[in-house]
Design an enzyme around this catalytic site. Sequence first.
Site, mmCIF file in Angstrom:
data_model
loop_
_atom_site.group_PDB
_atom_site.id
_atom_site.type_symbol
_atom_site.label_atom_id
_atom_site.label_comp_id
_atom_site.label_asym_id
_atom_site.label_seq_id
_atom_site.Cartn_x
_atom_site.Cartn_y
_atom_site.Cartn_z
ATOM 1 N N GLY A 105 -18.211 38.574 16.815
ATOM 2 C CA GLY A 105 -17.769 38.141 17.956
ATOM 3 C C GLY A 105 -18.764 37.928 18.850
ATOM 4 O O GLY A 105 -20.140 37.771 18.116
ATOM 5 N N SER B 279 -19.223 44.193 38.209
ATOM 6 C CA SER B 279 -20.322 43.829 38.625
ATOM 7 C C SER B 279 -20.130 43.819 40.264
ATOM 8 O O SER B 279 -21.580 43.886 40.085
ATOM 9 C CB SER B 279 -20.336 42.022 37.753
ATOM 10 O OG SER B 279 -20.494 42.218 36.670
ATOM 11 N N LYS C 6 -16.506 35.997 8.772
ATOM 12 C CA LYS C 6 -17.245 35.692 9.241
ATOM 13 C C LYS C 6 -18.860 36.483 9.996
ATOM 14 O O LYS C 6 -19.502 35.693 9.965
ATOM 15 C CB LYS C 6 -16.642 36.260 10.528
ATOM 16 C CG LYS C 6 -15.135 35.057 11.487
ATOM 17 C CD LYS C 6 -14.845 35.322 12.128
ATOM 18 C CE LYS C 6 -14.114 35.369 13.684
ATOM 19 N NZ LYS C 6 -13.317 35.548 14.162
ATOM 20 N N ARG D 185 -14.281 42.804 9.862
ATOM 21 C CA ARG D 185 -13.062 43.321 9.097
ATOM 22 C C ARG D 185 -12.605 41.383 8.775
ATOM 23 O O ARG D 185 -12.269 41.554 7.208
ATOM 24 C CB ARG D 185 -11.496 43.248 10.670
ATOM 25 C CG ARG D 185 -10.481 42.868 10.376
ATOM 26 C CD ARG D 185 -9.447 43.236 10.980
ATOM 27 N NE ARG D 185 -9.414 41.975 12.263
ATOM 28 C CZ ARG D 185 -9.002 42.018 13.127
ATOM 29 N NH1 ARG D 185 -7.935 43.037 13.740
ATOM 30 N NH2 ARG D 185 -8.708 40.855 14.591
ATOM 31 N N TYR E 39 -17.382 49.796 27.431
ATOM 32 C CA TYR E 39 -16.621 50.937 28.935
ATOM 33 C C TYR E 39 -15.481 51.325 29.296
ATOM 34 O O TYR E 39 -14.807 49.813 29.136
ATOM 35 C CB TYR E 39 -18.218 51.010 29.514
ATOM 36 C CG TYR E 39 -16.988 49.666 30.672
ATOM 37 C CD1 TYR E 39 -16.895 49.985 31.470
ATOM 38 C CD2 TYR E 39 -18.202 48.341 30.267
ATOM 39 C CE1 TYR E 39 -17.082 48.833 32.440
ATOM 40 C CE2 TYR E 39 -17.898 47.565 31.253
ATOM 41 C CZ TYR E 39 -17.021 47.624 32.202
ATOM 42 O OH TYR E 39 -17.154 46.132 33.295
ATOM 43 N N LYS F 145 -18.694 33.148 27.754
ATOM 44 C CA LYS F 145 -19.994 33.000 27.544
ATOM 45 C C LYS F 145 -20.373 31.862 26.514
ATOM 46 O O LYS F 145 -20.956 31.179 27.003
ATOM 47 C CB LYS F 145 -20.442 34.272 26.842
ATOM 48 C CG LYS F 145 -20.359 35.573 27.762
ATOM 49 C CD LYS F 145 -20.648 36.850 27.316
ATOM 50 C CE LYS F 145 -20.629 37.688 28.307
ATOM 51 N NZ LYS F 145 -20.666 38.978 27.904
#
Length: 267
Positions: free
Chosen positions: A129, A16, A156, A152, A215, A65
């Site tokens: 997630g 960033s 969830k 998985r 990435y 976050k």
Amino acid sequence: MDHYGVIGNPIQHSKSPEIFKLFANQTQQLLIYERILVEKESLEAELSKLKTRHFKGVNVTLPFKQQAFALMDTVSERAKQAQAVNTITLNPDGTLSGDNTDGIGFIRDLTRNHRFDIRGKKVLLLGAGGAIRGVMPAILNEEPAAMTIANRTAEKAIALAKSFSGNIQACGLSALNTQKFDLVVNGTSASLHAEDLALPDGLFNAGACSYDMVYGKGQTPYLQWSEQQGAKVVVDGSGMLIEQAAESFYLWRGTRPVTQGICEVIA
Ligand code: ATR
């Protein structure tokens, strides 16, 4: 000079600061943007410190976050939908405003840079997630024909699907066998740990796009597998990183940087 930064743990790998420097040069703005390493329990204290240092804004990356979302005085609609914040504005009155530019960053990269239109397509999301939750509202806005979340831990995926309205299927990764999709998005952290997702063969429809939100140097194992499986367009998360940064830059500076060509410079 105005101060900005990115908060995360780990943070050394973050691109960033380079991206913001390129945006600032391009738009002739004077600003400083730094990496800020924060200990897992210290987010609130760090935000207070940044207020006293007169920071104007910070981006938030893993693993903060969702925690950041809970610490905001006000949040945008898109942050509320994602239940996560990746862009914080430190207001002059000392309050914190949270926004989330991940969803729009993902959509801009896919639709403008890779010319892939989600409308009417069958979409598969891998993982349940924060990464997947962050882009789900924006993908749903584009009106895909169908959406499936596979994780998985199936429970969830089911819980995540239930937290959005609409017809969203959810299952365990192992239950994906005979279905085919036009867009498959990997939002698991498997690539980060060099782990194999063990997906079934034949997931991709003709002309399908495979997107890895991660990435790094070289192609991720998931994207290598996708190519072998016949995915036509394979995309890693670097374009999304640049597009979400451009949207944050716009929120803070009121001017939109050009994103074309940035990917090649920071690679
Ligand atoms: P993030 O906020 O980055 O999404 P997270 O909330 O820890 O991080 O979620 C990581 C996701 O990657 C989860 O969906 C996780 O699956 P589980 O819910 O079953 O833990 C998924 N994941 C991580 N490693 C994986 C692996 N080796 N194979 C499959 N899924 C994996």
